[in-house]
Design a protein around this motif. Sequence first.
Motif, PDB file in Angstrom:
ATOM      1  N   GLU A  19      12.668  74.867  49.553  1.00  0.00           N
ATOM      2  CA  GLU A  19      11.189  74.177  49.248  1.00  0.00           C
ATOM      3  C   GLU A  19      11.145  72.784  49.399  1.00  0.00           C
ATOM      4  O   GLU A  19      10.114  71.937  49.940  1.00  0.00           O
ATOM      5  N   ALA A  20      12.326  71.940  49.045  1.00  0.00           N
ATOM      6  CA  ALA A  20      12.265  70.657  49.355  1.00  0.00           C
ATOM      7  C   ALA A  20      12.135  70.247  50.959  1.00  0.00           C
ATOM      8  O   ALA A  20      11.355  69.416  51.195  1.00  0.00           O
ATOM      9  N   GLU A  21      12.772  71.057  51.791  1.00  0.00           N
ATOM     10  CA  GLU A  21      12.633  70.622  53.238  1.00  0.00           C
ATOM     11  C   GLU A  21      11.005  71.084  53.570  1.00  0.00           C
ATOM     12  O   GLU A  21      10.446  70.242  54.551  1.00  0.00           O
ATOM     13  N   THR A  22      10.480  72.169  53.295  1.00  0.00           N
ATOM     14  CA  THR A  22       9.256  72.435  53.361  1.00  0.00           C
ATOM     15  C   THR A  22       8.174  71.355  52.876  1.00  0.00           C
ATOM     16  O   THR A  22       7.285  70.737  53.805  1.00  0.00           O
ATOM     17  N   ALA A  23       8.412  70.926  51.885  1.00  0.00           N
ATOM     18  CA  ALA A  23       7.558  69.970  51.153  1.00  0.00           C
ATOM     19  C   ALA A  23       7.438  68.610  51.953  1.00  0.00           C
ATOM     20  O   ALA A  23       6.603  68.064  52.107  1.00  0.00           O
ATOM     21  N   PHE A  24       8.839  68.477  52.199  1.00  0.00           N
ATOM     22  CA  PHE A  24       9.053  66.959  53.093  1.00  0.00           C
ATOM     23  C   PHE A  24       8.605  67.114  54.424  1.00  0.00           C
ATOM     24  O   PHE A  24       7.994  66.109  55.118  1.00  0.00           O
ATOM     25  N   LYS A  25       8.466  68.147  55.114  1.00  0.00           N
ATOM     26  CA  LYS A  25       7.906  68.525  56.534  1.00  0.00           C
ATOM     27  C   LYS A  25       6.474  68.302  56.403  1.00  0.00           C
ATOM     28  O   LYS A  25       5.809  67.684  57.032  1.00  0.00           O
ATOM     29  N   GLY A  26       5.662  68.965  55.320  1.00  0.00           N
ATOM     30  CA  GLY A  26       4.355  68.634  55.179  1.00  0.00           C
ATOM     31  C   GLY A  26       3.962  67.378  54.974  1.00  0.00           C
ATOM     32  O   GLY A  26       3.013  66.919  55.337  1.00  0.00           O
ATOM     33  N   PHE A  27       4.818  66.589  54.125  1.00  0.00           N
ATOM     34  CA  PHE A  27       4.489  65.229  53.855  1.00  0.00           C
ATOM     35  C   PHE A  27       4.554  64.473  55.333  1.00  0.00           C
ATOM     36  O   PHE A  27       3.708  63.533  55.509  1.00  0.00           O
ATOM     37  N   VAL A  28       5.520  64.507  55.964  1.00  0.00           N
ATOM     38  CA  VAL A  28       5.818  63.940  57.397  1.00  0.00           C
ATOM     39  C   VAL A  28       4.594  64.249  58.233  1.00  0.00           C
ATOM     40  O   VAL A  28       4.098  63.234  58.985  1.00  0.00           O
ATOM     41  N   ASP A  29       4.208  65.481  58.170  1.00  0.00           N
ATOM     42  CA  ASP A  29       3.295  65.794  58.962  1.00  0.00           C
ATOM     43  C   ASP A  29       1.964  65.142  58.913  1.00  0.00           C
ATOM     44  O   ASP A  29       1.264  64.638  59.493  1.00  0.00           O
ATOM     45  N   ARG A  30       1.472  65.251  57.597  1.00  0.00           N
ATOM     46  CA  ARG A  30       0.229  64.620  56.929  1.00  0.00           C
ATOM     47  C   ARG A  30       0.230  62.979  57.122  1.00  0.00           C
ATOM     48  O   ARG A  30      -0.762  62.380  57.587  1.00  0.00           O
ATOM     49  N   TRP A  31       1.560  62.341  56.919  1.00  0.00           N
ATOM     50  CA  TRP A  31       1.607  60.992  57.173  1.00  0.00           C
ATOM     51  C   TRP A  31       1.626  60.566  58.745  1.00  0.00           C
ATOM     52  O   TRP A  31       0.831  59.725  59.009  1.00  0.00           O
ATOM     53  N   MET A  32       2.153  61.427  59.525  1.00  0.00           N
ATOM     54  CA  MET A  32       2.050  61.178  61.156  1.00  0.00           C
ATOM     55  C   MET A  32       0.442  61.360  61.468  1.00  0.00           C
ATOM     56  O   MET A  32      -0.040  60.767  62.351  1.00  0.00           O
ATOM     57  N   ALA A  33      -0.074  62.519  60.975  1.00  0.00           N
ATOM     58  CA  ALA A  33      -1.471  62.554  61.244  1.00  0.00           C
ATOM     59  C   ALA A  33      -2.439  61.531  60.863  1.00  0.00           C
ATOM     60  O   ALA A  33      -3.397  61.234  61.577  1.00  0.00           O
ATOM     61  N   ASP A  34      -2.147  60.801  59.877  1.00  0.00           N
ATOM     62  CA  ASP A  34      -3.070  59.770  59.316  1.00  0.00           C
ATOM     63  C   ASP A  34      -2.812  58.389  60.159  1.00  0.00           C
ATOM     64  O   ASP A  34      -3.357  57.621  60.269  1.00  0.00           O
ATOM     65  N   ARG A  35      -1.547  58.437  60.957  1.00  0.00           N
ATOM     66  CA  ARG A  35      -1.336  57.223  61.589  1.00  0.00           C
ATOM     67  C   ARG A  35      -1.926  57.228  63.093  1.00  0.00           C
ATOM     68  O   ARG A  35      -1.904  56.343  63.969  1.00  0.00           O
ATOM     69  N   ASP A  36      -2.768  58.259  63.556  1.00  0.00           N
ATOM     70  CA  ASP A  36      -3.317  58.494  64.755  1.00  0.00           C
ATOM     71  C   ASP A  36      -2.452  58.549  65.739  1.00  0.00           C
ATOM     72  O   ASP A  36      -2.668  57.827  66.758  1.00  0.00           O
ATOM     73  N   PHE A  37      -1.393  59.097  65.464  1.00  0.00           N
ATOM     74  CA  PHE A  37      -0.123  59.018  66.784  1.00  0.00           C
ATOM     75  C   PHE A  37      -0.659  60.007  67.751  1.00  0.00           C
ATOM     76  O   PHE A  37      -1.269  61.097  67.417  1.00  0.00           O
ATOM     77  N   VAL A  38      -0.449  59.845  69.087  1.00  0.00           N
ATOM     78  CA  VAL A  38      -0.895  60.805  70.034  1.00  0.00           C
ATOM     79  C   VAL A  38       0.506  61.857  70.285  1.00  0.00           C
ATOM     80  O   VAL A  38       1.316  61.490  70.166  1.00  0.00           O
TER      81      VAL A  38
END
Length: 112
Positions: A55-74
């Motif tokens: 559960e923690a791994e899934t939540a952390f992966k979701g958090f990192v994915d959202r954070w990276m999407a907000d940073r406009d990485f290509v």
Amino acid sequence: MSTAPRLLRLAPAAGRGHIGAKRRRLPMQTRNKFFDDMSQLMTNAMGLAQGAKTEAETAFKGFVDRWMADRDFVTREEFDAARAMAQKAREENTALEARIAALEAALAKKKG
């Protein structure tokens, strides 16, 4: 006739175990309810811990994915495409510089 020794414990005789009373032999109890319960508790705790880890791994992966999407990485594909376009533009610039130099040289011959 030889027999292998068996694990036995002495149980009190039926007469309340007074001094000198004969004791009968009973086989040792091989299972202990306390240890069975503790084993089951530990097994359940490990299952719970594994579930919490997932559960923690899934939540952390979701958090990192959202954070990276907000940073406009290509993405890697977008980066490779931009790099190929930049390389092509550099090659075209080099060709145009050579053409301009040739035209300037021809113009200088005509004037001079």
